[in-house]
Design a protein around this motif. Structure first.
Motif, PDB file in Angstrom:
ATOM      1  N   TYR A   1       0.827  -1.206   0.000  1.00 15.50           N
ATOM      2  CA  TYR A   1       0.000   0.000   0.000  1.00 15.50           C
ATOM      3  C   TYR A   1       0.859   1.253   0.000  1.00 15.50           C
ATOM      4  CZ  TYR A   1       0.969   0.616   4.960  1.00 15.50           C
ATOM      5  OH  TYR A   1       1.602   0.818   6.152  1.00 15.50           O
ATOM      6  N   ARG A   2       0.230   2.379  -0.288  1.00 13.89           N
ATOM      7  CA  ARG A   2       0.912   3.674  -0.266  1.00 13.89           C
ATOM      8  C   ARG A   2       0.225   4.538   0.793  1.00 13.89           C
ATOM      9  NH1 ARG A   2       3.550   3.944  -5.442  1.00 13.89           N
ATOM     10  NH2 ARG A   2       3.235   1.891  -6.356  1.00 13.89           N
ATOM     11  N   ALA A   3       1.022   5.375   1.456  1.00 11.70           N
ATOM     12  CA  ALA A   3       0.431   6.300   2.433  1.00 11.70           C
ATOM     13  C   ALA A   3      -0.140   7.520   1.722  1.00 11.70           C
ATOM     14  CB  ALA A   3       1.481   6.716   3.447  1.00 11.70           C
ATOM     15  N   THR A   4       0.353   7.795   0.521  1.00  9.15           N
ATOM     16  CA  THR A   4      -0.146   8.936  -0.269  1.00  9.15           C
ATOM     17  C   THR A   4      -0.510   8.429  -1.662  1.00  9.15           C
ATOM     18  OG1 THR A   4       2.107   9.409  -1.007  1.00  9.15           O
ATOM     19  CG2 THR A   4       1.327  10.633   0.927  1.00  9.15           C
ATOM     20  N   ASN A   5      -1.197   9.296  -2.451  1.00 15.66           N
ATOM     21  CA  ASN A   5      -1.592   8.883  -3.796  1.00 15.66           C
ATOM     22  C   ASN A   5      -1.483  10.065  -4.766  1.00 15.66           C
ATOM     23  OD1 ASN A   5      -2.603   7.454  -5.989  1.00 15.66           O
ATOM     24  ND2 ASN A   5      -4.735   7.573  -5.312  1.00 15.66           N
ATOM     25  N   SER A   6      -0.306  10.681  -4.790  1.00 15.04           N
ATOM     26  CA  SER A   6      -0.110  11.809  -5.716  1.00 15.04           C
ATOM     27  C   SER A   6      -0.219  11.351  -7.162  1.00 15.04           C
ATOM     28  CB  SER A   6       1.277  12.442  -5.516  1.00 15.04           C
ATOM     29  OG  SER A   6       1.405  12.950  -4.224  1.00 15.04           O
ATOM     30  N   ALA A   7       0.112  10.085  -7.416  1.00 11.46           N
ATOM     31  CA  ALA A   7       0.076   9.569  -8.789  1.00 11.46           C
ATOM     32  C   ALA A   7      -1.352   9.378  -9.285  1.00 11.46           C
ATOM     33  CB  ALA A   7       0.818   8.238  -8.859  1.00 11.46           C
ATOM     34  N   GLY A   8      -2.316   9.439  -8.374  1.00 12.48           N
ATOM     35  CA  GLY A   8      -3.703   9.239  -8.793  1.00 12.48           C
ATOM     36  C   GLY A   8      -3.970   7.820  -9.260  1.00 12.48           C
ATOM     37  N   GLY A   9      -3.205   6.866  -8.721  1.00 11.35           N
ATOM     38  CA  GLY A   9      -3.501   5.454  -8.991  1.00 11.35           C
ATOM     39  C   GLY A   9      -2.939   4.925 -10.292  1.00 11.35           C
ATOM     40  N   ILE A  10      -2.130   5.726 -10.985  1.00 16.31           N
ATOM     41  CA  ILE A  10      -1.562   5.246 -12.261  1.00 16.31           C
ATOM     42  C   ILE A  10      -0.076   5.577 -12.305  1.00 16.31           C
ATOM     43  CG2 ILE A  10      -1.675   5.392 -14.794  1.00 16.31           C
ATOM     44  CD1 ILE A  10      -4.601   6.108 -14.581  1.00 16.31           C
ATOM     45  N   GLU A  11       0.741   4.566 -12.504  1.00 18.78           N
ATOM     46  CA  GLU A  11       2.183   4.766 -12.701  1.00 18.78           C
ATOM     47  C   GLU A  11       2.588   3.983 -13.946  1.00 18.78           C
ATOM     48  OE1 GLU A  11       4.157   5.228  -8.267  1.00 18.78           O
ATOM     49  OE2 GLU A  11       3.140   3.351  -8.710  1.00 18.78           O
ATOM     50  N   GLY A  12       3.387   4.623 -14.802  1.00 15.96           N
ATOM     51  CA  GLY A  12       3.858   3.934 -16.015  1.00 15.96           C
ATOM     52  C   GLY A  12       2.718   3.522 -16.940  1.00 15.96           C
ATOM     53  N   GLY A  13       1.622   4.272 -16.916  1.00 18.15           N
ATOM     54  CA  GLY A  13       0.502   3.949 -17.811  1.00 18.15           C
ATOM     55  C   GLY A  13      -0.338   2.771 -17.339  1.00 18.15           C
ATOM     56  N   MET A  14      -0.113   2.326 -16.081  1.00 19.49           N
ATOM     57  CA  MET A  14      -0.878   1.181 -15.556  1.00 19.49           C
ATOM     58  C   MET A  14      -1.490   1.533 -14.202  1.00 19.49           C
ATOM     59  SD  MET A  14       2.041  -1.630 -16.265  1.00 19.49           S
ATOM     60  CE  MET A  14       3.206  -0.441 -15.611  1.00 19.49           C
ATOM     61  N   SER A  15      -2.630   0.942 -13.901  1.00 16.41           N
ATOM     62  CA  SER A  15      -3.193   1.098 -12.560  1.00 16.41           C
ATOM     63  C   SER A  15      -2.228   0.434 -11.583  1.00 16.41           C
ATOM     64  CB  SER A  15      -4.578   0.454 -12.499  1.00 16.41           C
ATOM     65  OG  SER A  15      -4.517  -0.885 -12.926  1.00 16.41           O
ATOM     66  N   ASN A  16      -2.023   1.094 -10.419  1.00 14.53           N
ATOM     67  CA  ASN A  16      -1.051   0.544  -9.460  1.00 14.53           C
ATOM     68  C   ASN A  16      -1.728   0.008  -8.202  1.00 14.53           C
ATOM     69  OD1 ASN A  16      -1.742   2.792  -7.998  1.00 14.53           O
ATOM     70  ND2 ASN A  16       0.250   3.805  -8.120  1.00 14.53           N
ATOM     71  N   GLY A  17      -3.051  -0.117  -8.236  1.00 14.42           N
ATOM     72  CA  GLY A  17      -3.776  -0.685  -7.101  1.00 14.42           C
ATOM     73  C   GLY A  17      -4.355   0.359  -6.166  1.00 14.42           C
ATOM     74  N   GLU A  18      -3.862   1.606  -6.255  1.00  9.50           N
ATOM     75  CA  GLU A  18      -4.445   2.687  -5.451  1.00  9.50           C
ATOM     76  C   GLU A  18      -5.684   3.225  -6.171  1.00  9.50           C
ATOM     77  OE1 GLU A  18      -3.197   3.702  -2.374  1.00  9.50           O
ATOM     78  OE2 GLU A  18      -2.055   1.876  -2.726  1.00  9.50           O
ATOM     79  N   PRO A  19      -6.563   3.947  -5.484  1.00  7.19           N
ATOM     80  CA  PRO A  19      -7.716   4.525  -6.173  1.00  7.19           C
ATOM     81  C   PRO A  19      -7.259   5.419  -7.334  1.00  7.19           C
ATOM     82  CG  PRO A  19      -7.978   4.731  -3.807  1.00  7.19           C
ATOM     83  CD  PRO A  19      -6.586   4.204  -4.032  1.00  7.19           C
ATOM     84  N   ILE A  20      -7.979   5.334  -8.430  1.00  3.96           N
ATOM     85  CA  ILE A  20      -7.688   6.230  -9.556  1.00  3.96           C
ATOM     86  C   ILE A  20      -8.376   7.561  -9.277  1.00  3.96           C
ATOM     87  CG2 ILE A  20      -8.107   6.619 -12.024  1.00  3.96           C
ATOM     88  CD1 ILE A  20      -7.455   3.718 -12.490  1.00  3.96           C
ATOM     89  N   VAL A  21      -7.614   8.639  -9.369  1.00 11.24           N
ATOM     90  CA  VAL A  21      -8.136   9.977  -9.073  1.00 11.24           C
ATOM     91  C   VAL A  21      -7.870  10.861 -10.289  1.00 11.24           C
ATOM     92  CG1 VAL A  21      -7.949  11.982  -7.544  1.00 11.24           C
ATOM     93  CG2 VAL A  21      -7.665   9.669  -6.611  1.00 11.24           C
ATOM     94  N   VAL A  22      -8.947  11.310 -10.922  1.00 12.29           N
ATOM     95  CA  VAL A  22      -8.829  12.132 -12.138  1.00 12.29           C
ATOM     96  C   VAL A  22      -9.486  13.476 -11.876  1.00 12.29           C
ATOM     97  CG1 VAL A  22      -9.275  12.198 -14.624  1.00 12.29           C
ATOM     98  CG2 VAL A  22      -9.271  10.011 -13.446  1.00 12.29           C
ATOM     99  N   ARG A  23      -8.800  14.553 -12.202  1.00 12.32           N
ATOM    100  CA  ARG A  23      -9.406  15.883 -12.055  1.00 12.32           C
ATOM    101  C   ARG A  23      -9.611  16.489 -13.434  1.00 12.32           C
ATOM    102  NH1 ARG A  23      -7.731  18.905  -6.482  1.00 12.32           N
ATOM    103  NH2 ARG A  23      -8.419  17.189  -5.154  1.00 12.32           N
ATOM    104  N   LEU A  24     -10.713  17.194 -13.617  1.00 11.62           N
ATOM    105  CA  LEU A  24     -10.970  17.804 -14.923  1.00 11.62           C
ATOM    106  C   LEU A  24     -11.548  19.192 -14.770  1.00 11.62           C
ATOM    107  CD1 LEU A  24     -14.314  16.480 -16.030  1.00 11.62           C
ATOM    108  CD2 LEU A  24     -12.882  14.896 -14.772  1.00 11.62           C
TER     109      LEU A  24
END
Ligand SMILES: Cc1cc2nc3c(=O)[nH]c(=O)nc-3n(C[C@H](O)[C@H](O)[C@H](O)COP(=O)(O)O)c2cc1C
Length: 388
Positions: A284-307
């Protein structure tokens, strides 16, 4: 893997939608879709049209006895406005066509669309370019959401900013998902104090014949690791989500993670999400600045998209334009319009994220039936436990 298309005009008889690639045996009924359509129609700042269009879907193919068959699913959504517009949008030639519209509205597709398709009546552009089309996207997205829910994946959205009014604190993805199940607030904003101010700002804009845009956050939870890929540019999950979101009318910026539109960028050491593990399976991660995607793949954290949605272009106080027929100065046409459609755009964005994630999930685990997909999913997912 999944493909989807819409057809139909804003005031035509109906919108049509097709989604192909949904596996067999997914339980689906019209209420699953109507629920999302009601969410899209709701929200402070919408125009009169929302009280005319009580959207109700008809499933016309791909489902039998309440279960998908694996065939393309086809949908129809009737436009109740059509009765008043029949003559103006007639499919067959008419003896009394309506006067052509020749003054393009700034901020809309009118000008470039007329030039591109060699149209001397802007109605032929406006009708298809209208955001009414997003009702069908919402319907198709509801099917994708239903598929994702079988695998525990849930999607929601909330409003972070309208005009210059922002929420004062952040909310966890789980809080967003829980709030979406009730959807009680007028702007789908979780900060009630900020929401009151946003409603005042909408009232003020309306009284001045003006419009407002804003910022929305879409979240997806329980997304398994490894949707998307780094191996080709078009397979990157963030790229696929960004394209889907930017294709929504009036959405002008998209980014991942809660830092993305921040005015004070963090240092790398503060930004990146360190990797922790409870045991060898639960990473797990304590933070999620990546918004759940690293290297073009979901990394298991919640996906967070802002628009970011631009302020709507149809104003009560119309903008200056030119008559394409005569070259004379004119005022842009005032179509019936919303003052602010930010909460509705959030629901459309949820639908687009759902379609992309469902596509990536089918790509990852495959399967022509839900049973087959579940078996593949379990054998792959059992290796990692990242559920929140
Ligand atoms: C749900 C939704 C509702 C919208 N309602 C309106 C509206 O009532 N009036 C308006 O001027 N634009 C509205 N828009 C935005 C226009 O469709 C959009 O500004 C137009 O297509 C041009 O933007 P574009 O350059 O991003 O395509 C809406 C957009 C969405 C997503």
């Amino acid at each position: 893997m999944l493909s989807w298309l819409t057809a139909g005009e804003s005031h035509g008889e109906q919108l049509t939608g097709i989604v192909d690639g949904i596996p067999a045996h997914l339980p689906l009924d019209e209420e699953d879709i109507n629920y999302e359509l009601r969410r899209r129609q709701f929200g402070y700042g919408r125009g009169d049209r929302m009280s005319i269009e009580k959207d109700e879907i008809r499933i016309t193919g791909g489902v039998r006895y309440g279960l998908t068959t694996g065939a393309p699913i086809s949908l129809v959504l009737y436009n109740r406005d059509y009765e008043q517009w029949k003559d103006k949008v007639s499919i067959t030639p008419t003896e009394h066509p309506s006067a052509p519209l020749t003054a393009p509205r700034p901020g809309h597709s009118d000008f470039a669309g007329a030039v591109k398709y060699n149209q001397n009546d802007l109605r032929n552009v406006i009708e298809r370019a209208s955001a009414r089309e997003t009702a069908m996207r919402t319907a198709l997205g509801a099917i994708a959401k239903k598929l994702l829910s079988v695998f525990g994946i849930q999607i929601g959205s909330h409003v972070l900013q309208i005009g210059s009014i922002q929420t004062s604190h952040s909310f966890s993805p789980l809080e967003v998902i829980q709030a979406c199940k009730i959807d009680p607030t007028p702007l789908r904003c979780l900060d009630r104090e900020a929401e009151q101010k946003m409603m005042q700002a909408i009232d003020e804009a309306k009284s001045q014949g003006d419009t407002l845009g804003g910022i929305i956050e879409v979240v997806a939870i329980n997304v398994p690791i490894g949707l998307g890929s780094f191996v080709q540019w078009y397979r990157r999950l963030d790229g696929r989500i960004a394209q889907a979101i930017l294709s929504i009318h009036a959405i002008k910026a998209v980014g991942f993670g809660s830092q993305v539109f921040s005015s004070s960028p963090l240092m790398g050491s503060q930004f990146h999400d360190e990797i922790h593990g409870k045991d060898d399976r639960h990473i797990y991660r304590a933070t999620n600045s990546a918004g759940g995607i690293e290297g073009g793949m979901s990394n298991g954290e919640p996906i967070v998209v802002r628009l970011m949605m631009k302020p709507l272009a149809s104003l009560g106080q119309p903008l200056a334009t030119i008559d394409l027929e005569t070259g004379e100065k004119r005022q842009a046409l005032r179509e019936r319009s919303d003052v602010c459609a930010v909460p509705a755009a959030g629901v459309v964005a949820e639908a687009m994220v759902a379609l992309v994630l469902a596509d990536a999930l089918v790509e990852k685990v495959g399967g022509d039936s839900i049973e087959e997909m579940k078996a593949h999913f379990e054998s792959w997912r059992s290796k990692w436990d990242t559920s929140i």
